[in-house]
Design a protein around this motif. Sequence first.
Motif, short mmCIF file in Angstrom:
data_model
loop_
_atom_site.label_atom_id
_atom_site.label_comp_id
_atom_site.label_asym_id
_atom_site.label_seq_id
_atom_site.Cartn_x
_atom_site.Cartn_y
_atom_site.Cartn_z
N ALA A 153 -10.10 -55.12 -45.38
CA ALA A 153 -9.52 -56.38 -44.68
C ALA A 153 -8.27 -55.94 -43.71
O ALA A 153 -7.70 -55.27 -44.00
N CYS A 154 -8.20 -56.75 -42.39
CA CYS A 154 -7.35 -56.55 -41.52
C CYS A 154 -5.99 -56.83 -42.20
O CYS A 154 -5.04 -56.03 -42.00
N ALA A 155 -5.85 -57.65 -43.37
CA ALA A 155 -4.60 -58.07 -43.64
C ALA A 155 -3.88 -56.78 -44.56
O ALA A 155 -2.60 -56.96 -44.61
N GLY A 156 -4.70 -55.97 -44.72
CA GLY A 156 -4.11 -54.81 -45.70
C GLY A 156 -3.16 -54.15 -44.72
O GLY A 156 -2.07 -53.35 -45.10
N CYS A 157 -3.51 -53.98 -43.52
CA CYS A 157 -2.59 -53.22 -42.40
C CYS A 157 -1.82 -53.93 -41.66
O CYS A 157 -0.54 -53.56 -41.27
N HIS A 158 -2.32 -55.12 -41.39
CA HIS A 158 -1.54 -56.06 -40.28
C HIS A 158 -0.91 -57.20 -40.97
O HIS A 158 -0.29 -58.05 -40.41
N SER A 159 -1.02 -57.23 -42.43
CA SER A 159 -0.22 -58.29 -43.10
C SER A 159 -1.10 -59.64 -42.81
O SER A 159 -1.71 -59.90 -41.72
N PRO A 160 -1.15 -60.43 -44.02
CA PRO A 160 -1.47 -61.67 -44.16
C PRO A 160 -1.24 -62.70 -42.86
O PRO A 160 -2.12 -63.22 -42.62
N ASN A 161 -0.30 -62.60 -42.47
CA ASN A 161 0.43 -63.24 -41.30
C ASN A 161 0.54 -62.74 -40.07
O ASN A 161 0.69 -63.39 -38.93
N GLY A 162 -0.15 -61.55 -39.98
CA GLY A 162 -0.43 -60.91 -38.68
C GLY A 162 0.59 -60.13 -38.38
O GLY A 162 0.81 -59.73 -37.21
N ALA A 163 1.96 -60.10 -39.02
CA ALA A 163 3.21 -59.47 -38.53
C ALA A 163 3.01 -57.99 -38.53
O ALA A 163 3.86 -57.34 -37.96
N GLY A 164 2.13 -57.41 -38.93
CA GLY A 164 1.87 -55.83 -39.13
C GLY A 164 2.93 -55.22 -39.65
O GLY A 164 3.68 -55.68 -40.48
#
Length: 209
Positions: free
Chosen positions: A141-152
């Motif tokens: 999941a992208c959220a695992g590295c870039h966070s659920p709200n895309g803040a990174g």
Amino acid sequence: MKLLASLLTAAALAAPVFSAFAAGDAPKAAKPDLVKGEASFTAVCAACHGADGNSAIAANPKLSQQHPEYLVKQLQEFKSGKRNNAIMKGFATALSDDDMRNIAYWLTSKPAKAGFAKDKDLVAMGERIYRGGIADRQIAACAGCHSPNGAGIPAQYPRLSGQHADYTVSQLNMFRDGSRANSIQMTQVAAKLNDKEIKAVADYIAGLR
């Protein structure tokens, strides 16, 4: 004996010097100069990335509110050639390390403008990939590295929230075909995504906030 005494005296005099450095008193990097950062950005970067880092050109990334450590790393890698882009290499080569830090910290102080997803048919797929990955193909999941709200995550993983979909598609394609090779993790993830999935996750990221 006189020689031994001289050596012991010299060692005693040198000890405080070594102790000072061991205690963390080595010179620290200068604080970023945001005034110089704005001046450098305006002169070198604004034409492509917008006056405040909110690029209006879909092919050029939004840079405002990005993590400064990430921006410095990318500029250094453009300069060294580790990240391959002839246009950016030309600009980055003219920048010193201090210039890069000044620009990066100025950009992170500028608020990012929200973006929007455009493809209703794909955005649901993009959300599933971003939030949950694709388990049966071992796509994280992208959220695992870039966070659920895309803040990174500062220094490691960039802010993605609101990024132009066209730019995200181009970078994922470059990671997939190997023309961008400055992140092993992204190369591994992109290699498993097909064109539709790349377009879907990019469109979802554009509207993420």
